[in-house]
Design a protein around this motif. Structure first.
Motif, PDB file in Angstrom:
ATOM      1  N   THR A  33       0.838  -1.203   0.000  1.00 55.90           N
ATOM      2  CA  THR A  33       0.000   0.000   0.000  1.00 55.90           C
ATOM      3  C   THR A  33       0.872   1.252   0.000  1.00 55.90           C
ATOM      4  O   THR A  33       0.603   2.204  -0.747  1.00 55.90           O
ATOM      5  CB  THR A  33      -0.949  -0.003   1.210  1.00 55.90           C
ATOM      6  N   ALA A  34       1.915   1.259   0.815  1.00 56.43           N
ATOM      7  CA  ALA A  34       2.826   2.410   0.845  1.00 56.43           C
ATOM      8  C   ALA A  34       3.447   2.629  -0.531  1.00 56.43           C
ATOM      9  O   ALA A  34       3.516   3.760  -1.023  1.00 56.43           O
ATOM     10  CB  ALA A  34       3.911   2.198   1.900  1.00 56.43           C
ATOM     11  N   LYS A  35       3.858   1.546  -1.170  1.00 57.54           N
ATOM     12  CA  LYS A  35       4.466   1.657  -2.496  1.00 57.54           C
ATOM     13  C   LYS A  35       3.468   2.241  -3.499  1.00 57.54           C
ATOM     14  O   LYS A  35       3.827   3.125  -4.285  1.00 57.54           O
ATOM     15  CB  LYS A  35       4.947   0.275  -2.956  1.00 57.54           C
ATOM     16  N   ARG A  36       2.219   1.759  -3.452  1.00 57.18           N
ATOM     17  CA  ARG A  36       1.197   2.288  -4.376  1.00 57.18           C
ATOM     18  C   ARG A  36       0.945   3.774  -4.138  1.00 57.18           C
ATOM     19  O   ARG A  36       0.599   4.504  -5.054  1.00 57.18           O
ATOM     20  CB  ARG A  36      -0.110   1.508  -4.227  1.00 57.18           C
ATOM     21  N   MET A  37       1.107   4.211  -2.886  1.00 57.10           N
ATOM     22  CA  MET A  37       0.886   5.619  -2.550  1.00 57.10           C
ATOM     23  C   MET A  37       2.163   6.450  -2.704  1.00 57.10           C
ATOM     24  O   MET A  37       2.159   7.635  -2.401  1.00 57.10           O
ATOM     25  CB  MET A  37       0.373   5.731  -1.107  1.00 57.10           C
ATOM     26  N   SER A  38       3.245   5.822  -3.143  1.00 47.00           N
ATOM     27  CA  SER A  38       4.562   6.472  -3.255  1.00 47.00           C
ATOM     28  C   SER A  38       5.024   7.021  -1.908  1.00 47.00           C
ATOM     29  O   SER A  38       5.571   8.116  -1.815  1.00 47.00           O
ATOM     30  CB  SER A  38       4.540   7.581  -4.310  1.00 47.00           C
ATOM     31  N   LEU A  39       4.815   6.207  -0.875  1.00 50.29           N
ATOM     32  CA  LEU A  39       5.236   6.558   0.478  1.00 50.29           C
ATOM     33  C   LEU A  39       6.206   5.508   0.995  1.00 50.29           C
ATOM     34  O   LEU A  39       6.277   4.400   0.477  1.00 50.29           O
ATOM     35  CB  LEU A  39       4.029   6.587   1.437  1.00 50.29           C
ATOM     36  N   GLU A  40       6.925   5.868   2.030  1.00 51.18           N
ATOM     37  CA  GLU A  40       7.694   4.894   2.801  1.00 51.18           C
ATOM     38  C   GLU A  40       6.723   4.223   3.768  1.00 51.18           C
ATOM     39  O   GLU A  40       5.702   4.801   4.141  1.00 51.18           O
ATOM     40  CB  GLU A  40       8.823   5.575   3.573  1.00 51.18           C
ATOM     41  N   THR A  41       7.032   3.016   4.210  1.00 50.35           N
ATOM     42  CA  THR A  41       6.134   2.334   5.140  1.00 50.35           C
ATOM     43  C   THR A  41       5.981   3.124   6.439  1.00 50.35           C
ATOM     44  O   THR A  41       4.903   3.125   7.039  1.00 50.35           O
ATOM     45  CB  THR A  41       6.594   0.892   5.440  1.00 50.35           C
ATOM     46  N   SER A  42       7.034   3.811   6.880  1.00 48.02           N
ATOM     47  CA  SER A  42       6.933   4.617   8.101  1.00 48.02           C
ATOM     48  C   SER A  42       5.973   5.787   7.908  1.00 48.02           C
ATOM     49  O   SER A  42       5.261   6.177   8.842  1.00 48.02           O
ATOM     50  CB  SER A  42       8.308   5.126   8.533  1.00 48.02           C
ATOM     51  N   GLU A  43       5.912   6.328   6.695  1.00 48.98           N
ATOM     52  CA  GLU A  43       4.982   7.425   6.411  1.00 48.98           C
ATOM     53  C   GLU A  43       3.539   6.917   6.446  1.00 48.98           C
ATOM     54  O   GLU A  43       2.654   7.574   7.002  1.00 48.98           O
ATOM     55  CB  GLU A  43       5.304   8.064   5.064  1.00 48.98           C
ATOM     56  N   LEU A  44       3.310   5.745   5.874  1.00 48.37           N
ATOM     57  CA  LEU A  44       1.978   5.150   5.935  1.00 48.37           C
ATOM     58  C   LEU A  44       1.615   4.838   7.382  1.00 48.37           C
ATOM     59  O   LEU A  44       0.478   5.067   7.806  1.00 48.37           O
ATOM     60  CB  LEU A  44       1.906   3.881   5.078  1.00 48.37           C
ATOM     61  N   ALA A  45       2.569   4.336   8.155  1.00 48.24           N
ATOM     62  CA  ALA A  45       2.323   4.045   9.570  1.00 48.24           C
ATOM     63  C   ALA A  45       1.948   5.320  10.323  1.00 48.24           C
ATOM     64  O   ALA A  45       1.040   5.308  11.166  1.00 48.24           O
ATOM     65  CB  ALA A  45       3.552   3.388  10.200  1.00 48.24           C
ATOM     66  N   ALA A  46       2.610   6.424  10.019  1.00 48.90           N
ATOM     67  CA  ALA A  46       2.281   7.698  10.668  1.00 48.90           C
ATOM     68  C   ALA A  46       0.848   8.099  10.349  1.00 48.90           C
ATOM     69  O   ALA A  46       0.095   8.516  11.238  1.00 48.90           O
ATOM     70  CB  ALA A  46       3.254   8.788  10.229  1.00 48.90           C
ATOM     71  N   LEU A  47       0.463   7.973   9.079  1.00 46.00           N
ATOM     72  CA  LEU A  47      -0.917   8.308   8.696  1.00 46.00           C
ATOM     73  C   LEU A  47      -1.908   7.415   9.436  1.00 46.00           C
ATOM     74  O   LEU A  47      -2.957   7.886   9.897  1.00 46.00           O
ATOM     75  CB  LEU A  47      -1.104   8.177   7.184  1.00 46.00           C
ATOM     76  N   GLU A  48      -1.580   6.143   9.574  1.00 47.92           N
ATOM     77  CA  GLU A  48      -2.460   5.213  10.293  1.00 47.92           C
ATOM     78  C   GLU A  48      -2.604   5.616  11.755  1.00 47.92           C
ATOM     79  O   GLU A  48      -3.703   5.627  12.305  1.00 47.92           O
ATOM     80  CB  GLU A  48      -1.927   3.784  10.169  1.00 47.92           C
ATOM     81  N   HIS A  49      -1.486   5.956  12.402  1.00 47.72           N
ATOM     82  CA  HIS A  49      -1.546   6.374  13.811  1.00 47.72           C
ATOM     83  C   HIS A  49      -2.387   7.633  13.961  1.00 47.72           C
ATOM     84  O   HIS A  49      -3.198   7.737  14.891  1.00 47.72           O
ATOM     85  CB  HIS A  49      -0.137   6.614  14.362  1.00 47.72           C
ATOM     86  N   LEU A  50      -2.212   8.591  13.064  1.00 49.54           N
ATOM     87  CA  LEU A  50      -2.973   9.839  13.143  1.00 49.54           C
ATOM     88  C   LEU A  50      -4.450   9.591  12.850  1.00 49.54           C
ATOM     89  O   LEU A  50      -5.323  10.234  13.447  1.00 49.54           O
ATOM     90  CB  LEU A  50      -2.390  10.876  12.179  1.00 49.54           C
ATOM     91  N   GLN A  51      -4.726   8.675  11.946  1.00 53.35           N
ATOM     92  CA  GLN A  51      -6.100   8.333  11.617  1.00 53.35           C
ATOM     93  C   GLN A  51      -6.778   7.650  12.801  1.00 53.35           C
ATOM     94  O   GLN A  51      -7.923   7.961  13.144  1.00 53.35           O
ATOM     95  CB  GLN A  51      -6.083   7.394  10.411  1.00 53.35           C
ATOM     96  N   ALA A  52      -6.075   6.740  13.438  1.00 57.21           N
ATOM     97  CA  ALA A  52      -6.654   5.955  14.527  1.00 57.21           C
ATOM     98  C   ALA A  52      -6.767   6.736  15.837  1.00 57.21           C
ATOM     99  O   ALA A  52      -7.766   6.617  16.545  1.00 57.21           O
ATOM    100  CB  ALA A  52      -5.818   4.691  14.757  1.00 57.21           C
ATOM    101  N   ALA A  53      -5.745   7.526  16.153  1.00 55.26           N
ATOM    102  CA  ALA A  53      -5.695   8.183  17.464  1.00 55.26           C
ATOM    103  C   ALA A  53      -6.012   9.674  17.412  1.00 55.26           C
ATOM    104  O   ALA A  53      -6.147  10.304  18.449  1.00 55.26           O
ATOM    105  CB  ALA A  53      -4.314   7.976  18.091  1.00 55.26           C
TER     106      ALA A  53
END
Length: 159
Positions: free
Chosen positions: A38-58
């Motif tokens: 998913t990160a690759k499809r979004m042209s993100l690093e996995t840590s960037e996707l993880a940050a978005l997930e944390h911000l989305q969830a919390a």
């Protein structure tokens, strides 16, 4: 069909079901693979996707809290937030509780782009859930809550 001898009960039976820890490990591997893809499809690093997930969830949080949640250095998180902010996925706003810090929050664009890539998976998971009874869902939910807590404890180094 092969037979299995259970040394504890001294009974011959069918081979045992796959052990729950093995299934959890397999699921975790699949989740990590999905996150990387998913990160690759979004042209993100996995840590960037993880940050978005944390911000989305919390919800919004300080950079310090994001550093803790991602287990990254403050400098790396600052650079990552800068990149995500440049793409319009996050923004910084003054922290009303502490003027010395800012809150980081996911933007509408960040949320929409994440959901655009994650929605097929979300729909697939909803379909799986519908195949279980209410009682089964309750057991699965309890297991997942406790597994998530155990995983957070392990990430924080708490026994």
């Amino acid at each position: 069909m092969s037979k299995y001898f259970n040394h504890r009960t001294k009974q011959v039976s069918s081979p045992p079901q796959q052990k729950l820890p093995d299934l959890v490990r397999a699921y975790t591997s699949a989740v990590l693979r999905h996150a990387a893809a998913t990160a690759k499809r979004m042209s993100l690093e996995t840590s960037e996707l993880a940050a978005l997930e944390h911000l989305q969830a919390a919800g919004s949080m300080t950079q310090k809290r994001l550093v803790e949640r991602l287990s990254m250095s403050p400098g790396a998180v600052t650079a990552m937030i800068d990149r995500l902010e440049a793409r319009g996925y996050v923004e910084r706003m003054p922290n009303p509780e502490d003027r010395r810090s800012a809150l980081v929050l996911i933007t509408k664009a960040g949320l929409e782009e994440s959901l655009r890539h994650l929605w097929p998976y979300i729909e697939d998971m909803k379909g799986l859930e519908e195949g279980f009874s209410e009682e089964e869902r309750a057991v699965i939910a309890r297991f997942l809550r406790e597994a998530a807590q155990a995983t957070h404890r392990a990430a924080e180094g708490v026994d």
